[in-house]
Enzyme design. Structure first.
Site, short mmCIF file in Angstrom:
data_model
loop_
_atom_site.label_atom_id
_atom_site.label_comp_id
_atom_site.label_asym_id
_atom_site.label_seq_id
_atom_site.Cartn_x
_atom_site.Cartn_y
_atom_site.Cartn_z
N ALA A 13 0.82 -1.16 -0.01
CA ALA A 13 -0.03 -0.02 -0.21
C ALA A 13 0.92 1.12 0.09
CB ALA A 13 -1.22 0.03 1.05
N CYS A 14 0.21 2.38 -0.25
CA CYS A 14 0.96 3.73 -0.25
C CYS A 14 1.59 3.96 0.91
CB CYS A 14 0.04 4.63 -0.62
SG CYS A 14 -0.64 4.84 -2.01
N PRO A 15 2.99 4.41 1.16
CA PRO A 15 3.72 5.10 -0.11
C PRO A 15 4.54 3.90 -0.64
CG PRO A 15 4.81 5.40 1.99
CD PRO A 15 3.51 4.66 2.34
#
Lengths: 75, 376
Positions: A13-15
């Site tokens: 997932a981000c980042p």
């Protein structure tokens, strides 16, 4: 298209997809292609914007059943 | 090092109380331009997180040290990453917004609008992140929702806390900017789901057709929910008059703007209906009715108690969309130079018709962005 390096960022997932992409692009030469495979839907707009701001070119992108593949040419 | 978090309830409180907050939005610039956490006394800095991967030097001098800083991203991961670096650099006033814009978009703030006859109550649910407004009428152990948004459990749990069971779920029209929670509420509680039949010609599930003049009683104390056919935003758009005092206007009339007629692709066809509804049908109603719409556009429309709504008589004085004498000019206003259409509005309509059934995650993505149902 010749792919010089592949980054598997699936499940991240981000980042993280961008953090890893940034690292991976350091390993190739200007003009070479990095393939990034990710599953985070946010990666689409973020990688596009990141390429723009960092001088790389997003050459192609496709989506297959929730898996996004990006081809980035190092600037 | 651990990062302090701020939840969206806290941010909602600051919006309603007009408190200040420094928002460091680390999404990319397009996303920020399109949609952000709006507060009257919020200050903003937008730097995408990917420009801060190497370090926070680019923003070190731009982040204040004397007040709270909320770092926000799409889902909460990147904001934590940036906030962590700020904390390491010595900032002790920095918080990462839990769940990011996704959580902000889903937060509902229930506000009591009024006590109704014989112990009944009326609540408005303000979705600050998207400007959506939903309603619940509670009376004598029974409850009805009007234009409930996707987060069905919030309504079900709220009714339960009030000792009521939802028996009716109404939608004023087939929504194009957000996914309705009406059908899920009906499925989970056994409530009747009502839709205006003219908007529902393509729906793939059972519903009860809502006809003009229909009068539904909620609870034995007989709070009346009366349907009033009021086309224009969609061909089926129906308003409700609750307890002879409140007019739920759906997406036909807002506090500071009026509905747009183009989201089902038929602006030219429906502009006449919209004018008829606003300049005739509504005009025949009592000026004393309090208009409670399904959206608001800016925080200026929020009353002091956090609710959104105004008397119909006042709207006829103040709302520009109700004061365009010339019919041609009105026609131009609502068909030309319209704001962009909401994100994924076709897919949202298809979801609300039951034609497609996206996963929850996909539904969230579809609803990203502000509502854009009005013209001003």
């Amino acid at each position: 298209m010749d792919i010089n390096k592949t980054l598997d960022a699936k499940g991240l997932a981000c980042p993280m997809p961008i953090v890893k992409t940034k690292k991976a692009i350091g390993d190739i030469e200007s003009g070479q292609i990095l393939e990034v495979v990710a599953t985070d839907a946010g990666a689409k707009s973020d990688l596009t914007a990141w390429c723009k701001s960092s001088g790389h070119e997003l050459v192609d992108m496709n989506e297959d059943d929730g898996v996004f593949t990006f081809y980035i040419k190092k600037g | 090092m651990s990062v302090k978090t701020m939840n969206v309830q806290e941010i909602a409180k600051r919006v309603v109380n007009k408190e200040d907050l420094f928002v460091l939005d680390v999404r990319n610039e397009d996303a920020f331009e399109d949609w952000k956490m709006e507060g009257d006394n919020f200050e903003y800095l937008n730097v995408p997180y990917f420009d801060l991967i190497e370090g926070i030097e680019p923003i070190q001098d731009k982040v204040p040290t004397d007040r709270d800083v909320a770092v926000v991203c799409a889902k909460g991961g990147s904001s934590e990453f940036v906030a962590e670096q700020l904390v390491e650099a010595g900032f002790d006033n920095v918080y990462s917004v839990e769940g990011g814009m996704k959580a902000w978009s889903e937060h509902l703030e229930p506000i009591k609008i009024a006590d109704l006859k014989e112990g009944g109550e009326l609540y408005q649910f303000v979705r600050l992140g998207k400007g959506c407004l939903s309603y619940m009428v509670i009376s004598d152990g029974e409850a009805a929702t009007i234009d409930a948004v996707r987060m069905a459990d919030v309504f079900i749990n709220f009714a339960e806390e009030k000792g009521a069971k939802i028996t009716h779920a109404f939608d004023t029209h087939l929504h194009a900017d957000h996914i309705s929670g009406g059908r899920e509420i009906a499925e989970k509680t056994g409530a009747t789901y009502w839709l205006p039949p003219k908007d529902a010609t393509e729906v793939q599930f059972d519903y009860k057709p809502l006809e003009d003049g229909e009068d539904v009683q909620i609870g034995s104390s007989k709070i009346s929910v009366q349907a009033l056919y009021s086309p224009g935003h969609t061909i089926g758009s129906t308003s409700f008059i609750v307890d002879d005092q409140y007019l739920m206007s759906g997406d036909i009339l807002f506090v500071d703007s009026i509905g747009r007629p183009d989201l089902a692709g038929l602006a030219e066809d429906w502009v006449g209906d919209l004018r008829e509804t606003l300049y005739k049908r509504y005009k025949d109603l009592s000026d004393e009715l309090v208009v409670l719409p399904a959206h608001y556009m800016t925080n200026d429309e929020i009353n002091e108690d956090g609710s959104v709504g105004k008397k119909l008589g006042e709207l006829y004085q103040e709302n520009h969309g109700l004061n365009v004498e010339d019919e041609q000019e009105f026609r131009r206003m609502v068909t030309e130079n319209l704001p962009p259409q909401p994100n994924a509005y076709q897919e949202i309509r298809e979801t609300n018709m039951g034609k497609i059934s996206p996963e929850t995650e996909k539904k969230r993505e579809m609803e990203i962005g502000p509502n854009r149902c009005a013209v001003k």
